[in-house]
Design an enzyme around this catalytic site. Structure first.
Site, mmCIF file in Angstrom:
data_model
loop_
_atom_site.group_PDB
_atom_site.id
_atom_site.type_symbol
_atom_site.label_atom_id
_atom_site.label_comp_id
_atom_site.label_asym_id
_atom_site.label_seq_id
_atom_site.Cartn_x
_atom_site.Cartn_y
_atom_site.Cartn_z
ATOM 1 N N SER A 195 -145.323 -18.946 0.354
ATOM 2 C CA SER A 195 -144.972 -17.778 -0.438
ATOM 3 C C SER A 195 -144.800 -18.145 -1.908
ATOM 4 O O SER A 195 -145.730 -18.642 -2.531
ATOM 5 C CB SER A 195 -143.713 -17.121 0.154
ATOM 6 O OG SER A 195 -143.499 -15.849 -0.395
ATOM 7 N N ASP B 181 -147.139 -13.134 4.657
ATOM 8 C CA ASP B 181 -146.344 -14.266 4.166
ATOM 9 C C ASP B 181 -146.153 -15.356 5.227
ATOM 10 O O ASP B 181 -145.729 -15.093 6.347
ATOM 11 C CB ASP B 181 -144.979 -13.711 3.755
ATOM 12 C CG ASP B 181 -144.162 -14.661 2.915
ATOM 13 O OD1 ASP B 181 -144.189 -15.872 3.183
ATOM 14 O OD2 ASP B 181 -143.486 -14.186 1.986
#
Length: 351
Positions: A50, A195
């Site tokens: 991320s 993510d």
């Protein structure tokens, strides 16, 4: 010996590992006496999830003048949060209100972050990064982890290569915050990704396995990991509150629970691995233990909260000054040893 730099996810809290890397890079410059020193010279492998994946991509981004050298310093990498954090996590009150009732599927407009990523990375490809790395994501259609591998992008060509802007869009597609990333490899294969924090908020263990697999002449004893976290949120969620809320409105809380538990689990597992071979010191984990001085939300990117995160990061650096100094000296020593061995081999072959 192989050294890994691993960077956690955490949204705007990416400022924390970003500032730690700046501090380490500055110390390396001081000790080496070389103002051009860059963090990428001292680690053999990188991993990021991320916001950590975005940081990794900026740190390893090639210079136009010399593609084997990095374009951005650690301080310039940090600027993506300090200069663009507010705009990335900017949404009208109306949109935030609608998201609570499921009338919009995500809080933030992905077009903002996509433009920023395009400005940073242009058409640069994963294969063009200057050091081996992995960046995590999760494929929601195939229901499996997806690792963007720089080495595989080089060895397998277009079928495993991606535009770096798409890699970063995918790794940071946190559910409920940003829409799912639909991206394509350079061979035009479609991937639907979210993510990577859903399974590897702390990607250190993924990096360890990758290095052991690809550099099979090394054992776990030969690997040293610097793992930089963004802090674990300790929010307690009340059963009655969860029961009464709309399902869509508890999405951010569920993301928080999943990423925090993932990070804690991976940290525990990797500590046990190194302890089992009596090399506990090979794993250094630095992250704040208390986030009470800031709003810990991944998207809490107001000017005032960014200033608080900077202050927290500065405190963390002060608390770990001895660790950073010792590590910097070790990294410089390792690099000198590598250069000495290369010189010895060169002398043996050509004299």
């Amino acid at each position: 010996m192989k050294r890994i730099l691993s960077i956690d996810g955490g949204g705007i809290r990416g400022i924390i590992p970003g500032m730690l890397i700046v501090a380490l890079e500055d110390r390396l410059k001081e000790i080496s006496g070389n103002p051009q020193t860059h963090i990428s010279e001292y680690f053999d492998f990188f991993s990021g999830t991320s916001t950590g994946g975005i940081l990794t991509s900026i740190l390893l981004f090639p210079s136009e003048q010399d593609p084997s050298k990095p374009k951005y310093s650690a301080r310039e990498a940090l600027d993506i949060y300090l200069e663009h954090g507010e705009s990335i996590f900017s949404a009208s009150k109306w949109r935030k209100f609608l998201s609570k009732f499921g009338l919009v599927s995500e809080i933030y407009n992905e077009e903002v972050i996509e433009k920023i990523l395009a400005d940073y990375f242009g058409d640069t490809k994963l294969s063009e990064l200057i050091k081996p790395c992995i960046i995590t994501a999760y494929n929601i259609e195939l229901r499996k982890n997806h690792l963007f591998r720089q080495q595989k992008a080089i060895s397998h060509g277009d079928s495993r290569d991606f535009y770096l802007r798409d890699v970063c869009r995918a790794t940071s597609a946190a559910p409920t915050f940003f829409s799912v990333a639909e991206i394509f490899s350079l061979a035009n294969t479609r991937y639907v990704l979210v993510d990577g924090g859903l399974f590897a908020h702390n990607p250190a263990i993924s990096a360890l396995i990758e290095v052991l697999k690809n550099f099979n002449t090394f054992s776990i004893n030969d690997i040293h990991i610097l793992s930089l976290g963004t802090g674990i949120t300790k929010n307690a969620y009340n059963y009655e509150d969860f029961k009464k809320k709309w399902a869509i409105s508890i999405g951010p809380a569920l993301v928080d629970i999943m990423t925090s538990s993932s990070s804690e689990s991976n940290d525990y597992f990797i500590k046990q691995l190194f302890r089992s071979v009596n090399h506990a010191g090979n794993y250094i984990r630095i992250e704040p233990s208390n986030l009470s001085s800031i709003d810990p939300g991944m998207d809490a990117a107001s000017k005032s909260n960014i200033q608080k995160i900077v202050a927290l990061s500065d405190k963390l650096i002060s608390e770990n000054e001895l660790v950073i100094d010792k590590l910097a000296h070790e990294l410089i020593h390792d690099r000198k040893e590598v250069e000495r061995r290369k010189k010895s081999v060169w002398n043996f072959l050509y004299k």
